[in-house]
Design an enzyme around this catalytic site. Structure first.
Site, PDB file in Angstrom:
ATOM      1  N   TRP A   4       0.861  -1.170   0.000  1.00  0.00           N
ATOM      2  CA  TRP A   4       0.000   0.000   0.000  1.00  0.00           C
ATOM      3  C   TRP A   4       0.903   1.228   0.000  1.00  0.00           C
ATOM      4  CZ3 TRP A   4      -5.024  -0.515  -0.882  1.00  0.00           C
ATOM      5  CH2 TRP A   4      -5.856   0.596  -0.706  1.00  0.00           C
ATOM      6  N   HIS A  34       0.505  -4.753   7.426  1.00  0.00           N
ATOM      7  CA  HIS A  34      -0.469  -5.077   6.377  1.00  0.00           C
ATOM      8  C   HIS A  34       0.234  -5.307   5.044  1.00  0.00           C
ATOM      9  CE1 HIS A  34      -3.914  -4.118   8.990  1.00  0.00           C
ATOM     10  NE2 HIS A  34      -3.032  -3.328   9.555  1.00  0.00           N
ATOM     11  N   HIS A  38      -1.970 -11.031   4.481  1.00  0.00           N
ATOM     12  CA  HIS A  38      -2.050 -10.637   5.884  1.00  0.00           C
ATOM     13  C   HIS A  38      -3.495 -10.638   6.342  1.00  0.00           C
ATOM     14  CE1 HIS A  38      -2.884  -6.856   3.775  1.00  0.00           C
ATOM     15  NE2 HIS A  38      -3.589  -6.520   4.863  1.00  0.00           N
ATOM     16  N   ASP A  40      -6.485  -8.552   8.806  1.00  0.00           N
ATOM     17  CA  ASP A  40      -6.917  -7.361   9.534  1.00  0.00           C
ATOM     18  C   ASP A  40      -7.700  -7.803  10.760  1.00  0.00           C
ATOM     19  OD1 ASP A  40      -5.938  -5.857   7.437  1.00  0.00           O
ATOM     20  OD2 ASP A  40      -7.891  -5.111   6.776  1.00  0.00           O
ATOM     21  N   HIS A  44      -8.015  -2.640  13.543  1.00  0.00           N
ATOM     22  CA  HIS A  44      -7.493  -1.883  12.396  1.00  0.00           C
ATOM     23  C   HIS A  44      -8.356  -0.652  12.094  1.00  0.00           C
ATOM     24  CE1 HIS A  44      -5.421  -1.027   8.717  1.00  0.00           C
ATOM     25  NE2 HIS A  44      -6.236  -1.670   7.890  1.00  0.00           N
ATOM     26  N   HIS A 148     -14.140  -1.473   5.275  1.00  0.00           N
ATOM     27  CA  HIS A 148     -13.437  -1.964   6.469  1.00  0.00           C
ATOM     28  C   HIS A 148     -14.313  -1.809   7.711  1.00  0.00           C
ATOM     29  CE1 HIS A 148      -9.592  -1.832   4.155  1.00  0.00           C
ATOM     30  NE2 HIS A 148      -9.240  -2.768   5.010  1.00  0.00           N
ATOM     31  N   GLU A 160      -6.441 -10.454   3.567  1.00  0.00           N
ATOM     32  CA  GLU A 160      -6.145  -9.663   2.363  1.00  0.00           C
ATOM     33  C   GLU A 160      -4.850 -10.158   1.725  1.00  0.00           C
ATOM     34  OE1 GLU A 160      -8.173  -5.436   3.668  1.00  0.00           O
ATOM     35  OE2 GLU A 160      -6.151  -5.874   4.407  1.00  0.00           O
TER      36      GLU A 160
END
Length: 199
Positions: A4, A34, A38, A40, A44, A148, A160
């Protein structure tokens, strides 16, 4: 490794090296929580939410369903409703992201994501776990926060960065174990699928 845009880079440094006379090889790993495949935790996006250390193992160990998504933009409620997703299910969405072999490319902003409407539907259905084949369940330009919040706020565990390029839709046995980080908002995970036998 793709990440990201505002997340820390992946850095691997050999701190002890047998080639330099050390008795063993030891490396320092540094990356965001992340990165890559991974998970969440609710923490988060939910203030005071559970961390990954509180995740029950049955959230990511057990039967799961891979659902193929045709929409080139997002997972939408209209496309997943006919699948009859039920309470407690673990669902993984395979989209056009997998065909792009995204993990070898630069970050792409136009990845297929779970729309807010689909996330709210999954929360209504009380699914256990949702997995996607890119670095985020929410979009880069829209529904990032909203998706989210809808999933994690409902206590749904999120995986993810799944690599689903060789996985066909259907029933599987899932084993996905994140690092057990105390009060962790996210952590790297190893995810394995084994096809269920037809009965």
């Amino acid at each position: 490794m793709v990440r990201w845009p505002d997340n820390p880079p992946v850095e691997i440094e050999r701190t002890l090296d047998m080639e330099r006379g050390d008795v063993a090889n030891v490396s320092r790993l540094s990356f965001g929580s992340h990165t890559g495949t991974h998970m969440d935790a609710p923490l988060h996006f939910v203030r005071g939410g559970d961390g990954l250390d509180l995740m029950p193992l049955d959230a990511t160990v057990g039967t799961a369903r891979v659902i193929g998504i045709e929409d080139p933009v997002s997972v939408k409620r209209e496309e997943i409703e006919p699948h009859g997703i039920g309470r407690g299910e673990r669902v993984l969405f395979r989209t056009r992201n997998s065909a792009r072999r995204w993990w070898t490319e630069d970050f792409m902003e136009d990845f297929v994501y779970v729309s807010e409407g689909a996330a709210l539907y999954l929360a209504e259905r009380e699914v256990r776990t949702v997995g996607v084949d890119y670095l985020s369940v929410g979009g880069f330009h829209e529904d990032g926060v909203e998706t989210h919040e809808a999933l994690l706020g409902a206590g749904i565990w999120v995986i993810e960065g799944l690599e689903l390029s060789g996985v066909e839709p259907g029933g599987y046995e899932l084993v996905c174990l994140p690092l057990k980080v105390a009060n962790g908002d996210g952590a790297p995970a190893r995810a394995i699928l084994r096809k269920l036998e037809e009965t």
